[in-house]
Design a protein around this motif. Structure first.
Motif, PDB file in Angstrom:
ATOM      1  N   ILE A 190       0.848  -1.205   0.000  1.00 36.60           N
ATOM      2  CA  ILE A 190       0.000   0.000   0.000  1.00 36.60           C
ATOM      3  C   ILE A 190       0.879   1.248   0.000  1.00 36.60           C
ATOM      4  O   ILE A 190       0.602   2.229  -0.703  1.00 36.60           O
ATOM      5  N   PHE A 191       1.961   1.212   0.773  1.00 36.25           N
ATOM      6  CA  PHE A 191       2.890   2.339   0.795  1.00 36.25           C
ATOM      7  C   PHE A 191       3.482   2.588  -0.587  1.00 36.25           C
ATOM      8  O   PHE A 191       3.550   3.753  -1.042  1.00 36.25           O
ATOM      9  N   LEU A 192       3.924   1.544  -1.266  1.00 31.19           N
ATOM     10  CA  LEU A 192       4.500   1.715  -2.606  1.00 31.19           C
ATOM     11  C   LEU A 192       3.461   2.243  -3.590  1.00 31.19           C
ATOM     12  O   LEU A 192       3.782   3.053  -4.468  1.00 31.19           O
ATOM     13  N   LEU A 193       2.216   1.791  -3.449  1.00 30.15           N
ATOM     14  CA  LEU A 193       1.154   2.303  -4.308  1.00 30.15           C
ATOM     15  C   LEU A 193       0.919   3.787  -4.050  1.00 30.15           C
ATOM     16  O   LEU A 193       0.763   4.583  -4.997  1.00 30.15           O
ATOM     17  N   MET A 194       0.904   4.173  -2.778  1.00 27.11           N
ATOM     18  CA  MET A 194       0.673   5.575  -2.436  1.00 27.11           C
ATOM     19  C   MET A 194       1.788   6.466  -2.964  1.00 27.11           C
ATOM     20  O   MET A 194       1.533   7.501  -3.582  1.00 27.11           O
ATOM     21  N   ILE A 195       3.029   6.067  -2.748  1.00 25.90           N
ATOM     22  CA  ILE A 195       4.146   6.934  -3.115  1.00 25.90           C
ATOM     23  C   ILE A 195       4.388   6.951  -4.619  1.00 25.90           C
ATOM     24  O   ILE A 195       4.997   7.886  -5.152  1.00 25.90           O
ATOM     25  N   SER A 196       3.885   5.936  -5.330  1.00 29.16           N
ATOM     26  CA  SER A 196       4.074   5.902  -6.789  1.00 29.16           C
ATOM     27  C   SER A 196       3.331   7.025  -7.495  1.00 29.16           C
ATOM     28  O   SER A 196       3.657   7.377  -8.630  1.00 29.16           O
ATOM     29  N   VAL A 197       2.332   7.611  -6.836  1.00 29.61           N
ATOM     30  CA  VAL A 197       1.565   8.703  -7.436  1.00 29.61           C
ATOM     31  C   VAL A 197       2.467   9.908  -7.688  1.00 29.61           C
ATOM     32  O   VAL A 197       2.178  10.737  -8.566  1.00 29.61           O
ATOM     33  N   GLY A 198       3.562  10.017  -6.961  1.00 29.61           N
ATOM     34  CA  GLY A 198       4.490  11.130  -7.185  1.00 29.61           C
ATOM     35  C   GLY A 198       5.065  11.145  -8.581  1.00 29.61           C
ATOM     36  O   GLY A 198       5.454  12.205  -9.084  1.00 29.61           O
ATOM     37  N   MET A 199       5.105   9.978  -9.244  1.00 30.50           N
ATOM     38  CA  MET A 199       5.621   9.923 -10.605  1.00 30.50           C
ATOM     39  C   MET A 199       4.720  10.639 -11.596  1.00 30.50           C
ATOM     40  O   MET A 199       5.146  10.973 -12.702  1.00 30.50           O
ATOM     41  N   LEU A 200       3.457  10.868 -11.218  1.00 33.64           N
ATOM     42  CA  LEU A 200       2.550  11.585 -12.106  1.00 33.64           C
ATOM     43  C   LEU A 200       2.969  13.043 -12.285  1.00 33.64           C
ATOM     44  O   LEU A 200       2.681  13.650 -13.315  1.00 33.64           O
ATOM     45  N   ALA A 201       3.643  13.593 -11.274  1.00 33.31           N
ATOM     46  CA  ALA A 201       3.994  15.014 -11.310  1.00 33.31           C
ATOM     47  C   ALA A 201       5.395  15.266 -11.843  1.00 33.31           C
ATOM     48  O   ALA A 201       5.657  16.343 -12.388  1.00 33.31           O
TER      49      ALA A 201
END
Length: 451
Positions: A190-201
């Motif tokens: 879940i942590f990796l899924l949450m932090i992966s959103v940073g790649m969108l920016a």
């Protein structure tokens, strides 16, 4: 009940309230208002307010514990900054008010770390559950911004000034969630899924995300740190990977390949700052150019004469009329401290890793050590394109570092000492005992009651 036992109970209750309950509210307040909504809701005052509240909490903590033996590393850090303050006044690197302002800004993250680690707070299971839910809720609120940013690149600038701010918010929420979780396999995914959103920016975040994923996979069991040899190899692998990623991103900032024809005017303000910082370092190699002289908020607010000296006063974003890009990145500001400051900066982070390793060897808390490694990598690499350390975001991260580095058992030892110290010695004896080695009250050395 003996008077000192009653005093011990009252002091213990006060310490618990200060180091646990009040700090929890401050930590949640800083995460919610001082990081997540700082730009979106224009709450620019929350960073300073949180810092003032932390000082008030620390003042009450010192009053109740009567602790005066501050950590040697904190005293050394403060002494170094005071020496640089005098050096800056000697050089007249800027106006006196600018030097004082930059002194406070540069000192704040380090003092925050030492204060919180001395408070040695801890969160209860209920508080961790509440914090984890808050992080998930905020993450879900920011997720649409990241998705819309793929199709509307100006979304980040209109909502939170810069894409880097979105990345920092997502990273902070994800790491706090990991801290509040049970560190199970599900929680880590879940942590990796949450932090992966940073790649969108930011596509620069892809390398950092891969590094974070590698840390999670490498330190997936305690056996990796069972011996100092394995520990050294594992930490060395992470350090080499972080250094390589740092080098690649720093090279991209220094490279003029994205400029049209390689002209100076076509470079970004960040690239110009990095290139000019090399010239400043060449002229002030050992101790730097002094506080408030280059690439900091104070050097822009009280426009430093160095910008005109190195021809930066005509650059858009670095000019006296529009200096908003002066403090967009952190590492150029290290030329204020010279080679000496750079070495001390690296030694500080080595100290952070070492005390985290030492704490793991004592408590076997793999979760805290992994989060310290990830946080260190985030600050180490994130400071290339953002002034994380000296901003409100860095303030929260250093508060988080202090939470991870502190040992809550020392407060329990303090209460035990108060209860067992004779009445006539209670006001004379220091009320703090470093009992981190074993983490038990039996390791505290109490005075001989017959004396």
């Amino acid at each position: 009940m003996r008077p000192n036992e009653r005093i011990g109970m009252e002091v213990g209750r006060s310490i618990r309230n200060i180091a646990h309950h009040y700090f929890f509210y401050l930590f949640a307040f800083t995460l919610f208002f001082g990081v997540s909504l700082y730009h979106t809701a224009e709450l620019r005052f929350t960073g300073e307010l949180s810092g003032i509240l932390l000082l008030i909490i620390y003042g009450f903590f010192l009053y109740f514990t009567k602790k005066r033996d501050f950590h040697p590393a904190a005293i050394i850090t403060l002494t170094i900054f005071v020496l640089y303050l005098g050096y800056s006044f000697y050089l007249s690197s800027n106006k006196p008010q600018a030097i004082l302002l930059d002194f406070l800004i540069q000192l704040r993250p380090y003092i925050t770390f030492f204060i919180v680690s001395q408070l040695a707070p801890s969160l209860s299971d209920m508080q961790k559950q509440q914090m984890a839910r808050l992080c998930l809720l905020l993450w879900l609120l920011f997720l649409p911004i990241g998705v819309c940013g793929l199709y509307l690149p100006d979304m980040y600038r209109s909502v939170m000034d810069r894409p880097e701010n979105f990345v920092t918010i997502i990273t902070s929420l994800s790491l706090v969630y990991l801290y509040c979780s049970d560190f199970s396999t599900t929680a880590r995914w879940i942590f990796l899924l949450m932090i992966s959103v940073g790649m969108l920016a930011s596509f620069h975040f892809i390398g950092l995300f891969l590094l974070i994923g590698g840390i999670i996979l490498l330190f997936n069991r305690r056996s990796i740190l069972i011996s100092w040899t394995r520990t050294g190899i594992a930490v060395g692998i992470v350090a080499l990977a972080a250094t390589y990623l740092f080098y690649m991103q720093l090279t991209s900032c220094l490279s003029p390949s994205d400029a049209q024809g390689g002209s100076f005017s076509a470079l970004t303000p960040q690239t110009i700052l990095y290139q000019a910082s090399l010239k400043v370092w060449r002229d002030f190699p050992v101790f730097g150019s002094g506080l408030a002289s280059f690439a900091t908020y104070a050097s822009g607010l009280y426009y430093s004469p160095l910008y005109a000296e190195y021809g930066l006063h005509t650059v858009s974003g670095l000019s006296p009329q529009a200096w908003h890009s002066v403090c967009d990145t952190y590492y150029p500001s290290l030329v204020q401290f010279g080679l000496t400051g750079i070495v001390l900066y690296l030694l500080f982070w080595t100290y952070i890793i070492c005390i985290s390793l030492w704490k793991y060897k004592q408590q076997r808390n793999l979760q805290h050590f992994v989060i310290v490694l990830i946080l260190a990598c985030v600050l180490f690499i994130g400071n290339i394109s953002d002034s994380l350390l000296t901003s409100h975001k860095g303030y929260f991260m250093m508060m988080f570092f202090g939470l991870l580095a502190g040992n809550p058992r020392q407060n329990e030892c303090l209460t035990k000492r108060i209860q067992t110290t004779p009445d006539e010695l209670l006001s004379k004896e220091p009320l703090w005992e470093n009992c981190i080695e074993t983490g038990t009250a039996s390791s505290v050395k109490y005075p001989d009651k017959a004396t």
